[in-house]
Each structure stands twice: as C-alpha cells, then as structure tokens.
Design an enzyme around this catalytic site. Structure first.
Site, PDB file in Angstrom:
ATOM      1  N   HIS A  63       9.093  -6.971-121.392  1.00  0.00           N
ATOM      2  CA  HIS A  63       8.731  -5.603-121.018  1.00  0.00           C
ATOM      3  C   HIS A  63       7.334  -5.598-120.389  1.00  0.00           C
ATOM      4  O   HIS A  63       6.425  -6.274-120.877  1.00  0.00           O
ATOM      5  CB  HIS A  63       8.743  -4.748-122.287  1.00  0.00           C
ATOM      6  CG  HIS A  63       8.855  -3.276-122.067  1.00  0.00           C
ATOM      7  ND1 HIS A  63       7.906  -2.537-121.409  1.00  0.00           N
ATOM      8  CD2 HIS A  63       9.815  -2.392-122.441  1.00  0.00           C
ATOM      9  CE1 HIS A  63       8.263  -1.275-121.389  1.00  0.00           C
ATOM     10  NE2 HIS A  63       9.422  -1.147-122.002  1.00  0.00           N
ATOM     11  N   GLY A 107      11.536  -8.717-124.715  1.00  0.00           N
ATOM     12  CA  GLY A 107      12.794  -8.062-124.386  1.00  0.00           C
ATOM     13  C   GLY A 107      13.589  -8.790-123.328  1.00  0.00           C
ATOM     14  O   GLY A 107      14.790  -8.579-123.184  1.00  0.00           O
ATOM     15  N   TYR A 137      10.978  -3.062-133.018  1.00  0.00           N
ATOM     16  CA  TYR A 137      12.229  -3.255-132.268  1.00  0.00           C
ATOM     17  C   TYR A 137      13.253  -2.210-132.707  1.00  0.00           C
ATOM     18  O   TYR A 137      13.192  -1.697-133.824  1.00  0.00           O
ATOM     19  CB  TYR A 137      12.769  -4.666-132.503  1.00  0.00           C
ATOM     20  CG  TYR A 137      13.262  -5.315-131.224  1.00  0.00           C
ATOM     21  CD1 TYR A 137      12.481  -5.225-130.071  1.00  0.00           C
ATOM     22  CD2 TYR A 137      14.462  -5.970-131.151  1.00  0.00           C
ATOM     23  CE1 TYR A 137      12.928  -5.806-128.892  1.00  0.00           C
ATOM     24  CE2 TYR A 137      14.907  -6.552-129.976  1.00  0.00           C
ATOM     25  CZ  TYR A 137      14.128  -6.464-128.852  1.00  0.00           C
ATOM     26  OH  TYR A 137      14.552  -7.013-127.692  1.00  0.00           O
TER      27      TYR A 137
HETATM   28  O1  YXS Z   1      -4.652 -11.237-116.199  1.00  0.00           O
HETATM   29  P1  YXS Z   1      -3.682 -11.097-115.054  1.00  0.00           P
HETATM   30  O2  YXS Z   1      -3.865  -9.864-114.243  1.00  0.00           O
HETATM   31  O3  YXS Z   1      -3.516 -12.360-114.250  1.00  0.00           O
HETATM   32  O4  YXS Z   1      -2.243 -10.849-115.789  1.00  0.00           O
HETATM   33  C1  YXS Z   1      -1.735 -11.865-116.621  1.00  0.00           C
HETATM   34  C2  YXS Z   1      -1.023 -11.185-117.776  1.00  0.00           C
HETATM   35  O5  YXS Z   1      -1.681 -10.043-118.268  1.00  0.00           O
HETATM   36  C3  YXS Z   1       0.268 -10.785-117.107  1.00  0.00           C
HETATM   37  N1  YXS Z   1       1.349 -10.597-118.062  1.00  0.00           N
HETATM   38  C4  YXS Z   1       1.984  -9.426-118.277  1.00  0.00           C
HETATM   39  N2  YXS Z   1       1.784  -8.199-117.737  1.00  0.00           N
HETATM   40  C5  YXS Z   1       2.594  -7.206-118.192  1.00  0.00           C
HETATM   41  N3  YXS Z   1       3.563  -7.374-119.119  1.00  0.00           N
HETATM   42  C6  YXS Z   1       3.782  -8.589-119.663  1.00  0.00           C
HETATM   43  N4  YXS Z   1       4.764  -8.747-120.551  1.00  0.00           N
HETATM   44  C7  YXS Z   1       2.963  -9.680-119.247  1.00  0.00           C
HETATM   45  N5  YXS Z   1       2.879 -11.001-119.580  1.00  0.00           N
HETATM   46  C8  YXS Z   1       1.894 -11.533-118.844  1.00  0.00           C
HETATM   47  O6  YXS Z   1       0.608 -11.839-116.244  1.00  0.00           O
HETATM   48  C9  YXS Z   1      -0.598 -12.533-115.857  1.00  0.00           C
HETATM   49  C10 YXS Z   1      -0.451 -13.990-116.170  1.00  0.00           C
HETATM   50  O7  YXS Z   1      -0.430 -14.058-117.595  1.00  0.00           O
HETATM   51  P2  YXS Z   1      -1.187 -15.244-118.311  1.00  0.00           P
HETATM   52  O8  YXS Z   1      -2.566 -15.373-117.757  1.00  0.00           O
HETATM   53  O9  YXS Z   1      -1.039 -15.039-119.772  1.00  0.00           O
HETATM   54  O10 YXS Z   1      -0.315 -16.480-117.819  1.00  0.00           O
HETATM   55  P3  YXS Z   1       0.167 -17.721-118.693  1.00  0.00           P
HETATM   56  O11 YXS Z   1       0.974 -18.563-117.777  1.00  0.00           O
HETATM   57  O12 YXS Z   1      -0.985 -18.309-119.419  1.00  0.00           O
HETATM   58  O13 YXS Z   1       1.112 -17.110-119.809  1.00  0.00           O
HETATM   59  C11 YXS Z   1       2.301 -16.465-119.396  1.00  0.00           C
HETATM   60  C12 YXS Z   1       2.928 -15.837-120.671  1.00  0.00           C
HETATM   61  C13 YXS Z   1       4.159 -15.010-120.244  1.00  0.00           C
HETATM   62  C14 YXS Z   1       3.303 -16.943-121.674  1.00  0.00           C
HETATM   63  C15 YXS Z   1       1.858 -14.920-121.311  1.00  0.00           C
HETATM   64  O14 YXS Z   1       1.359 -14.033-120.315  1.00  0.00           O
HETATM   65  C16 YXS Z   1       2.430 -14.117-122.430  1.00  0.00           C
HETATM   66  O15 YXS Z   1       2.583 -14.608-123.568  1.00  0.00           O
HETATM   67  N6  YXS Z   1       2.783 -12.847-122.082  1.00  0.00           N
HETATM   68  C17 YXS Z   1       3.309 -11.897-123.093  1.00  0.00           C
HETATM   69  C18 YXS Z   1       4.761 -12.223-123.395  1.00  0.00           C
HETATM   70  C19 YXS Z   1       5.317 -11.208-124.392  1.00  0.00           C
HETATM   71  O16 YXS Z   1       4.945 -11.210-125.573  1.00  0.00           O
HETATM   72  N7  YXS Z   1       6.138 -10.317-123.875  1.00  0.00           N
HETATM   73  C20 YXS Z   1       6.720  -9.199-124.727  1.00  0.00           C
HETATM   74  C21 YXS Z   1       6.363  -7.875-124.020  1.00  0.00           C
HETATM   75  S1  YXS Z   1       6.887  -6.538-125.034  1.00  0.00           S
HETATM   76  C22 YXS Z   1       8.583  -6.581-124.989  1.00  0.00           C
HETATM   77  O17 YXS Z   1       9.177  -7.337-124.225  1.00  0.00           O
HETATM   78  C23 YXS Z   1       9.346  -5.728-125.910  1.00  0.00           C
HETATM   79  C24 YXS Z   1       8.784  -4.349-126.020  1.00  0.00           C
HETATM   80  S2  YXS Z   1       9.405  -6.480-127.489  1.00  0.00           S
HETATM   81  O18 YXS Z   1       8.003  -6.795-127.826  1.00  0.00           O
HETATM   82  O19 YXS Z   1       9.962  -5.538-128.397  1.00  0.00           O
HETATM   83  O20 YXS Z   1      10.198  -7.703-127.303  1.00  0.00           O
END
Ligand code: YXS
Length: 258
Positions: A63, A107, A137
């Site tokens: 998300h 998600g 969730y």
């Molecule tokens: O700082 P910049 O501008 O370069 O942006 C960064 C991150 O902020 C952005 N980004 C995201 N932006 C919006 N939504 C996201 N879910 C998201 N994830 C990342 O992308 C740019 C690069 O991220 P960065 O610097 O961390 O890159 P990385 O290669 O070191 O790591 C990539 C990830 C995806 C492993 C890391 O960004 C990460 O762990 N992201 C969060 C993943 C996550 O927990 N997603 C769940 C979102 S909430 C959701 O899906 C549901 C509501 S639930 O939670 O219920 O499942």
C-alpha cells in the site's frame, strides 16, 4: 507516464506494474490495473499474467503509505485501493497468474496471493507488515490469506512482519512454482499457454465456483462488529500514528501499546 503496461499475446493478457520506485499500490496505480483488467475482458482472453518490470529488486512495496489515512478513518475499508484491486483480480473472468521476482511487501502479498496461480523466481520474498506499521489488518485480508496458507504460517508471517523466502513459500504451498529467475518468463508463459488451450467458459465457471466456495465462512454480524470495534481501537491508537511516522522517519517504531 503510465504506471501500468497492458498488452496481449494471442489469448494471454500481460499487466506489468511500472510505478517508480517500488510499485507502491497507490490509488492511481490500482485504478490503472483495474482499467487494464476491464479492457482485457473485451479480448476474450484465457489467462492474464500480472508482473513487474523485468529485473526489479522490489515487485511491490505494498500500500502507498502516504495514502494511509491518519484522520481516524479505517485504513482498509471496502473501497480502499488495496481491497478494490484484490476483489478485481478475484472477480476477473479468467485465471490471473502472478509472475513474481524481487520482494513483495504488505498488502501486495495479499494482492499476489489473490491471484489464481503464483510463479516466482528464486530471489522472491514475501513480507506481510501491518504489525510493523501499526496497521490493523481487516477480516477480508485475513480470510484471503487463509485461502492459500495454513494458520501457523500466516501467524508467523503476520506476527513477525519479516520477509519469508521463496523456498518457504513453496514448501508451505503458497506459490505454485519456484524457478530460476532467468527462466521465470518462459516458464510462466508456457504455463499460461497450457491454461489458454482450455475452454474459456469452463475456466470462468471453475474460477467463480472456487471463489464462492472458498469465501463461504460463517461469521455472525455480532462477531464481525466486535472485530471491527477492536480494529477501530487500533487505528484510533497512538501506535497507529507511530507506525506510519516511523516509516517516514526511516526508524524502528516505538510502540507503547496504546
Ligand atoms: O525516500 P524516497 O523518496 O526515495 O522513497 C523511498 C521510500 O519511502 C519509498 N517507499 C514507499 N513509498 C510509499 N509506500 C510504500 N509502501 C513504500 N515503500 C518504499 O520508496 C523509496 C525507496 O525506498 P527505500 O529507500 O526504503 O528502498 P530500499 O530498496 O532500501 O527498500 C525497499 C523496501 C520496499 C524494502 C522498503 O522501502 C520498505 O520496507 N518499504 C515498506 C514496505 C512495507 O512495509 N509495505 C507495507 C505498506 S502498508 C500495507 O501494504 C498494508 C496497509 S498492510 O500494512 O496492512 O500490509
């Protein structure tokens, strides 16, 4: 620039997620996926492949965190983007095959698991992270996971919020095939070709029968409302805001249980 590339090859549709940097599931991306799926209905396709651009490190970061409500609204209601795209895939009139490489987060894991088959490269990981973000969730999300994985595995994924390897996903029956990354596309296209040889009418009814039968779960209105009230306590909590804040501040969350 389009966040989704939609193309067809014979009776196979291909939808490619293409939203920099990490295919975060924004409302815009979801709407493009929905339009692509809708558009494919006119082509009488036998199967649709959902993929990201070749070689990605992150299939989807889940998300779009900036679109998670912080004003006391339920973050995962019926019409929220994540819930909408999952229903769109589940109701699409032909099988949707997820072709996965790289890491899948939050998600996006549920979105991938809502597809009918999953083929992944050996570097694939799934991490379902609401507990790390403080997000309560919802019942549909839990039910969709229960359709593809056993409860102990789901509990481990949800309670740890840590990435799980492709080998674990394969051994737990979450994915159909685990192949070398350089064979992922050819293997998936071959599998899709096998499906495309089958009767589209039968594929459609089989998919709908399986959707209806796996969604039939007795839950009383009172039980549903009690779970919703428990969820409200969470998304109204300080911890919910702390989880989202910690993400943007790129630090570990400091949950206080309130
Ligand atoms: O700082 P910049 O501008 O370069 O942006 C960064 C991150 O902020 C952005 N980004 C995201 N932006 C919006 N939504 C996201 N879910 C998201 N994830 C990342 O992308 C740019 C690069 O991220 P960065 O610097 O961390 O890159 P990385 O290669 O070191 O790591 C990539 C990830 C995806 C492993 C890391 O960004 C990460 O762990 N992201 C969060 C993943 C996550 O927990 N997603 C769940 C979102 S909430 C959701 O899906 C549901 C509501 S639930 O939670 O219920 O499942």
């Amino acid at each position: 620039m389009s966040t989704v590339i939609a193309e067809t090859s014979n009776e196979i549709g291909i939808i490619t997620l293409n939203r920099p940097k990490v295919n975060a599931l924004s409302a815009e991306l979801i709407e493009e996926v929905t339009r692509a799926l809708d558009g494919m209905k006119a082509h009488n396709l036998r199967v649709v492949i959902l993929r990201a651009m070749p070689g990605v490190k992150v299939f989807s970061a889940g998300h779009e965190v900036t679109e998670l409500p912080t004003n006391g609204r339920d973050p995962l209601t019926y019409n929220d983007p994540l819930r909408a795209v999952i229903r769109e895939i589940q109701h699409h009139p032909c099988p949707v095959v997820a072709m996965i490489e790289g890491s899948v987060w939050g998600g996006a894991c549920e979105m991938v698991m809502s597809c009918d088959l999953i083929v992944c490269g050996e570097d694939t990981t799934f991490a379902i992270t609401p507990a790390r973000l403080g997000v309560p969730y919802n019942i549909s999300g839990i039910l969709n996971m229960m359709k593809v994985a056993d409860i102990p595995f789901i509990k481990e994924m949800l309670f740890t919020a840590r990435p799980v390897s492709a080998e674990r996903l394969m051994s737990c029956g979450v994915v159909n095939h685990l192949v070398p990354r350089n064979e992922l596309e050819s293997f998936t296209m071959n599998l899709a070709g096998q499906i495309a040889e089958c009767s589209p009418l039968v594929l459609r009814i089989l998919k709908e029968e399986l959707r209806v039968l796996t969604s039939a779960h007795p839950i009383t209105p009172e039980a549903y409302e009690r779970l919703q009230s428990l969820r409200r306590e969470v998304y109204d909590s300080e911890d919910y805001h702390e989880g989202i804040r910690s993400f943007f501040e790129k630090r570990k969350p400091n949950f206080q249980g309130r």
